[in-house]
Design a protein around this motif. Structure first.
Motif, PDB file in Angstrom:
ATOM      1  N   PRO A 126      50.820  12.584  56.610  1.00  0.00           N
ATOM      2  CA  PRO A 126      50.119  11.296  56.490  1.00  0.00           C
ATOM      3  C   PRO A 126      50.798  10.081  55.554  1.00  0.00           C
ATOM      4  O   PRO A 126      50.559   9.058  55.550  1.00  0.00           O
ATOM      5  CB  PRO A 126      48.823  11.651  55.957  1.00  0.00           C
ATOM      6  N   ASP A 127      51.580  10.675  54.754  1.00  0.00           N
ATOM      7  CA  ASP A 127      52.294   9.725  53.528  1.00  0.00           C
ATOM      8  C   ASP A 127      53.509   8.923  54.339  1.00  0.00           C
ATOM      9  O   ASP A 127      54.100   8.006  53.536  1.00  0.00           O
ATOM     10  CB  ASP A 127      52.886  10.414  52.341  1.00  0.00           C
ATOM     11  N   THR A 128      53.494   9.049  55.638  1.00  0.00           N
ATOM     12  CA  THR A 128      54.599   8.384  56.424  1.00  0.00           C
ATOM     13  C   THR A 128      53.829   7.038  57.334  1.00  0.00           C
ATOM     14  O   THR A 128      54.432   6.657  58.098  1.00  0.00           O
ATOM     15  CB  THR A 128      55.346   9.138  57.030  1.00  0.00           C
ATOM     16  N   ASN A 129      52.596   6.982  57.062  1.00  0.00           N
ATOM     17  CA  ASN A 129      51.741   6.081  57.840  1.00  0.00           C
ATOM     18  C   ASN A 129      51.085   5.152  56.761  1.00  0.00           C
ATOM     19  O   ASN A 129      50.375   5.652  56.002  1.00  0.00           O
ATOM     20  CB  ASN A 129      50.591   6.843  58.613  1.00  0.00           C
ATOM     21  N   VAL A 130      51.219   3.745  57.264  1.00  0.00           N
ATOM     22  CA  VAL A 130      50.826   2.608  56.248  1.00  0.00           C
ATOM     23  C   VAL A 130      48.952   2.823  56.193  1.00  0.00           C
ATOM     24  O   VAL A 130      48.472   2.669  55.333  1.00  0.00           O
ATOM     25  CB  VAL A 130      50.945   1.106  56.663  1.00  0.00           C
ATOM     26  N   ASN A 131      48.536   3.254  57.289  1.00  0.00           N
ATOM     27  CA  ASN A 131      46.995   3.283  57.383  1.00  0.00           C
ATOM     28  C   ASN A 131      46.648   4.501  56.341  1.00  0.00           C
ATOM     29  O   ASN A 131      45.739   3.965  55.524  1.00  0.00           O
ATOM     30  CB  ASN A 131      46.444   3.743  58.881  1.00  0.00           C
ATOM     31  N   ASP A 132      47.368   5.531  56.397  1.00  0.00           N
ATOM     32  CA  ASP A 132      46.874   6.573  55.580  1.00  0.00           C
ATOM     33  C   ASP A 132      47.128   6.341  53.964  1.00  0.00           C
ATOM     34  O   ASP A 132      46.455   7.189  53.087  1.00  0.00           O
ATOM     35  CB  ASP A 132      47.359   8.022  55.789  1.00  0.00           C
ATOM     36  N   LEU A 133      48.081   5.426  53.909  1.00  0.00           N
ATOM     37  CA  LEU A 133      48.818   5.381  52.211  1.00  0.00           C
ATOM     38  C   LEU A 133      47.826   4.552  51.617  1.00  0.00           C
ATOM     39  O   LEU A 133      47.676   4.664  50.328  1.00  0.00           O
ATOM     40  CB  LEU A 133      50.089   4.663  52.363  1.00  0.00           C
ATOM     41  N   GLY A 134      47.012   3.742  52.184  1.00  0.00           N
ATOM     42  CA  GLY A 134      46.175   3.007  51.283  1.00  0.00           C
ATOM     43  C   GLY A 134      45.252   1.912  52.150  1.00  0.00           C
ATOM     44  O   GLY A 134      44.041   1.454  51.582  1.00  0.00           O
ATOM     45  N   PHE A 135      45.629   1.625  53.126  1.00  0.00           N
ATOM     46  CA  PHE A 135      44.798   0.635  54.044  1.00  0.00           C
ATOM     47  C   PHE A 135      43.266   1.080  54.317  1.00  0.00           C
ATOM     48  O   PHE A 135      42.443   0.500  54.046  1.00  0.00           O
ATOM     49  CB  PHE A 135      45.490   0.506  55.433  1.00  0.00           C
ATOM     50  N   PHE A 136      43.362   2.447  54.992  1.00  0.00           N
ATOM     51  CA  PHE A 136      42.101   2.910  55.013  1.00  0.00           C
ATOM     52  C   PHE A 136      41.310   2.974  53.848  1.00  0.00           C
ATOM     53  O   PHE A 136      39.848   2.657  53.888  1.00  0.00           O
ATOM     54  CB  PHE A 136      42.295   4.160  55.623  1.00  0.00           C
ATOM     55  N   ARG A 137      41.719   3.452  52.745  1.00  0.00           N
ATOM     56  CA  ARG A 137      40.785   3.841  51.436  1.00  0.00           C
ATOM     57  C   ARG A 137      40.351   2.524  51.221  1.00  0.00           C
ATOM     58  O   ARG A 137      39.301   2.328  50.579  1.00  0.00           O
ATOM     59  CB  ARG A 137      41.870   4.383  50.447  1.00  0.00           C
ATOM     60  N   ALA A 138      41.056   1.321  51.044  1.00  0.00           N
ATOM     61  CA  ALA A 138      40.439   0.013  50.628  1.00  0.00           C
ATOM     62  C   ALA A 138      39.501  -0.560  51.435  1.00  0.00           C
ATOM     63  O   ALA A 138      38.633  -0.939  51.090  1.00  0.00           O
ATOM     64  CB  ALA A 138      41.884  -1.023  50.632  1.00  0.00           C
ATOM     65  N   ILE A 139      39.816  -0.278  53.007  1.00  0.00           N
ATOM     66  CA  ILE A 139      38.355  -0.532  53.722  1.00  0.00           C
ATOM     67  C   ILE A 139      37.291   0.066  53.390  1.00  0.00           C
ATOM     68  O   ILE A 139      36.079  -0.437  53.423  1.00  0.00           O
ATOM     69  CB  ILE A 139      39.007  -0.495  55.093  1.00  0.00           C
ATOM     70  N   GLN A 140      37.336   1.525  53.240  1.00  0.00           N
ATOM     71  CA  GLN A 140      36.083   2.339  53.004  1.00  0.00           C
ATOM     72  C   GLN A 140      35.522   1.765  51.597  1.00  0.00           C
ATOM     73  O   GLN A 140      34.226   1.825  51.613  1.00  0.00           O
ATOM     74  CB  GLN A 140      36.765   3.842  52.867  1.00  0.00           C
TER      75      GLN A 140
END
Length: 454
Positions: free
Chosen positions: A330-344
Motif C-alpha cells: 500500500p505504500d506504493t499507492n498515492v491514495n493509501d499514502l495520505g490522500f484517503f486519510r486526509a479525506i476521512q
C-alpha cells in the motif's frame, strides 16, 4: 492566624554575578560598610541572608573581580534526594525490559519500581518517547523483489539519478469511508460537557465504499490552466426505496445500499466512470501514453482484459494500459499514502446518514488542494528510495524533507534524487540483476529480519 512567611524569588546565575559585583564595588579592604547587604537585597528582591551567603562564598574563595565564578552559582539542582538512575542508566534499564512489559507508563513504572512522575520527567527530557507501532503487511521474498523492481522501474531513463515525473500515471483504489470512528478525539472547553456518541454495534458503523482515481497535478500549457490531478471519486452502490415501514424510517424512503465489488462491478466502474473522466479531464498538453496503476485484489481486472481494452480503443485512448502494483504494498499507492486519510479526517462525525456522508466525502475530495496532492506524489518517490535501501522491506520511516517549506520558498523539486543504492550509473536491467544477486546471498538470519514486521 499566624503571619505568612514572605516568599523570595530564586536568583539566576547572572543576577548572582551582578549582586556580587555590586558588593565588590562597595567593599573597602575586603569589608562591607554597614547596611550594604540589606541595600543589595532590596535591589534584587531577595532576603539579606541570601546576599550574605553569596558574599561569604565570594569572600572565602577570594574571587574578587570574577563575576561568573562557580563558587556562588545556584545550587538549586543539588538539593533534594539524588535520583536512582542517571539518564544513561535509566535508558539502559528500560532497554533491558521486554516490549511486552512496557506498553503503558503504569506498567513500566511498576517494573522499574519508580513513580509515574519519574517517567514523565524522563519523557520531558527526551530520554523516553511514546511510540505507536502499526501493523504492516508480511512480505515474502517474491514480494520484496517485486517491490524493488517496481521502484527501479520509475527511475528516469534519461536522467538515471532522478525518478521520473510520473505525469503518465493514474492511481486507482477503493476505500471505505466511515460515518465516524470508534475512538474520536475532541478538544473541549473547561466546563463543557463531554460529547456522547452511540451506535448499535461497533462493527456496524455506517460506511460507504468509493472508487478513487488521481494523477499528478500539473499546469497544462495547451489549455493554459491547472489540472488538479483529481479524476474522480465515485460511490459504489445505489439508492433504493424502502418497501416496508419500520421504527427507523417510513415506507418509500430512499436509503443507500452498498454494492459488493466484484470483477464485473469493478470493470463497469472503470469503463463507465474512469474512462470518461480521463477523456474529459486529462490535460491535452500531457503525454497520451497513460498507465493506470491498481492493486492486486482478486476483484480487479487482468492487465490484458479484453472488454476494458475495447472500451479504451473506442474512447481513443489507444496508448493507455493498466498494471498491478507490487503485492502487499500500500505504500506504493498515492491514495493509501495520505490522500484517503486526509479525506476521512475532513468529514469525521459531520454526516448523519449515508447520503450526507457521500456529499461530505465528495466535498472533501473537491476541496483537497492540488499542492497537497502534489506533495503526496513526492512522498511516494521518497518511499521508493526507502524500499530500495531496505532491499524491498517495509520496515522504514518515511523521510521528511520539508516539502511545505520548500514550496513556500519556491524550491520544491519536481522529482527526487534516487538513492545511491540504486546504482545510477548502470541501466535498469543491470540494477535488477545486481539486486537479485545481493538478495540471493543474504543469510537466513538477515532474511528473517527483513521479513519481520511489527
Amino acid at each position: 492566624m499566624p503571619p505568612q512567611r514572605r516568599r523570595y524569588k530564586e536568583l539566576s546565575n547572572s543576577d548572582r554575578g551582578r549582586a556580587v559585583a555590586m558588593l565588590l564595588g562597595m567593599a573597602k579592604d575586603g569589608h562591607l560598610p554597614r547596611g550594604a547587604l540589606a541595600q543589595v537585597a532590596r535591589n534584587f528582591g531577595v532576603s539579606r541572608v541570601t546576599i550574605g551567603t553569596l558574599w561569604k562564598r565570594a569572600h572565602s574563595a577570594c574571587v574578587y573581580g570574577v563575576i561568573n565564578s562557580p563558587e556562588f552559582a545556584s545550587r538549586k539542582n543539588e538539593r533534594g534526594l539524588k535520583p536512582m538512575y542517571s539518564n544513561a542508566e535509566f535508558a539502559e534499564a528500560v532497554r533491558k525490559i521486554p516490549l511486552s512489559k512496557r506498553k503503558t507508563q503504569r506498567q513500566l513504572a511498576s517494573v522499574l519500581s519508580v513513580s509515574q512522575s519519574t517517567l514523565q520527567r524522563q519523557i520531558k527530557k527526551g530520554q523516553l518517547k511514546v511510540h505507536t507501532s502499526a501493523l504492516k503487511p508480511y512480505l515474502s521474498e517474491e514480494n520484496m523483489v517485486a517491490r524493488v523492481s517496481m521502484a527501479l522501474s520509475f527511475i528516469n531513463q534519461e536522467d538515471p539519478c532522478h525518478f521520473s515525473s510520473m505525469m503518465d500515471i493514474i492511481h486507482v483504489d477503493e476505500k471505505w469511508f466511515y460515518l465516524t470512528r470508534e475512538a474520536q478525539r475532541f478538544i473541549i472547553a473547561s466546563g463543557e460537557e463531554v460529547p456522547e456518541r452511540r451506535v448499535q454495534h461497533k462493527g456496524h458503523i455506517t460506511k460507504v465504499v468509493f472508487l478513487c482515481a488521481v494523477a499528478r497535478p500539473r499546469f497544462d500549457t495547451y489549455s493554459n490552466a491547472w489540472f488538479d490531478g483529481k479524476l474522480g471519486l465515485w460511490p459504489i452502490g445505489k439508492f433504493v426505496t424502502v418497501v416496508c415501514s419500520s421504527r427507523n424510517r417510513p415506507a418509500g424512503t430512499l436509503v443507500w445500499q452498498n454494492t459488493s465489488v466484484t470483477r464485473e462491478v469493478y470493470r463497469d466502474l472503470l469503463i463507465n466512470k474512469l474512462i470518461p473522466a480521463i477523456h474529459a479531464k486529462w490535460p491535452l498538453g500531457s503525454t497520451s501514453k497513460i498507465r493506470i496503476q491498481q492493486d492486486g485484489a482478486k476483484a480487479h481486472i487482468e492487465e490484458n482484459d479484453s472488454e476494458f481494452r475495447q472500451a479504451l480503443d473506442e474512447a481513443g485512448l489507444h496508448d493507455t494500459t493498466i498494471f498491478n502494483q507490487a503485492a502487499n504494498s500500500p505504500d506504493t499507492n498515492v491514495n493509501d499514502l495520505g490522500f484517503f486519510r486526509a479525506i476521512q479526517s475532513a468529514n469525521d462525525g459531520v454526516a448523519a446518514n449515508e447520503a450526507e456522508l457521500i456529499q461530505d466525502v465528495q466535498k472533501a475530495f473537491d476541496n483537497y488542494s492540488k499542492d497537497r496532492l502534489n506533495r503526496v506524489w513526492l512522498t511516494l518517490q521518497s518511499c521508493f528510495n526507502s524500499i530500495i535501501e531496505c532491499n524491498g522491506g517495509n520496515d522504514y520511516k518515511i523521510e521528511h524533507i520539508g516539502k511545505e517549506r520548500l514550496e513556500r520558498i519556491g524550491r520544491l523539486p519536481t522529482t527526487l534524487r534516487v538513492t545511491s543504492h540504486a546504482c545510477c550509473d548502470i541501466d535498469e536491467d543491470d540494477r535488477e540483476a545486481l539486486f537479485l544477486a545481493e538478495f540471493d546471498h543474504l543469510g537466513k538470519e538477515q532474511n528473517s529480519n527483513l521479513l519481520y514486521s511489527e
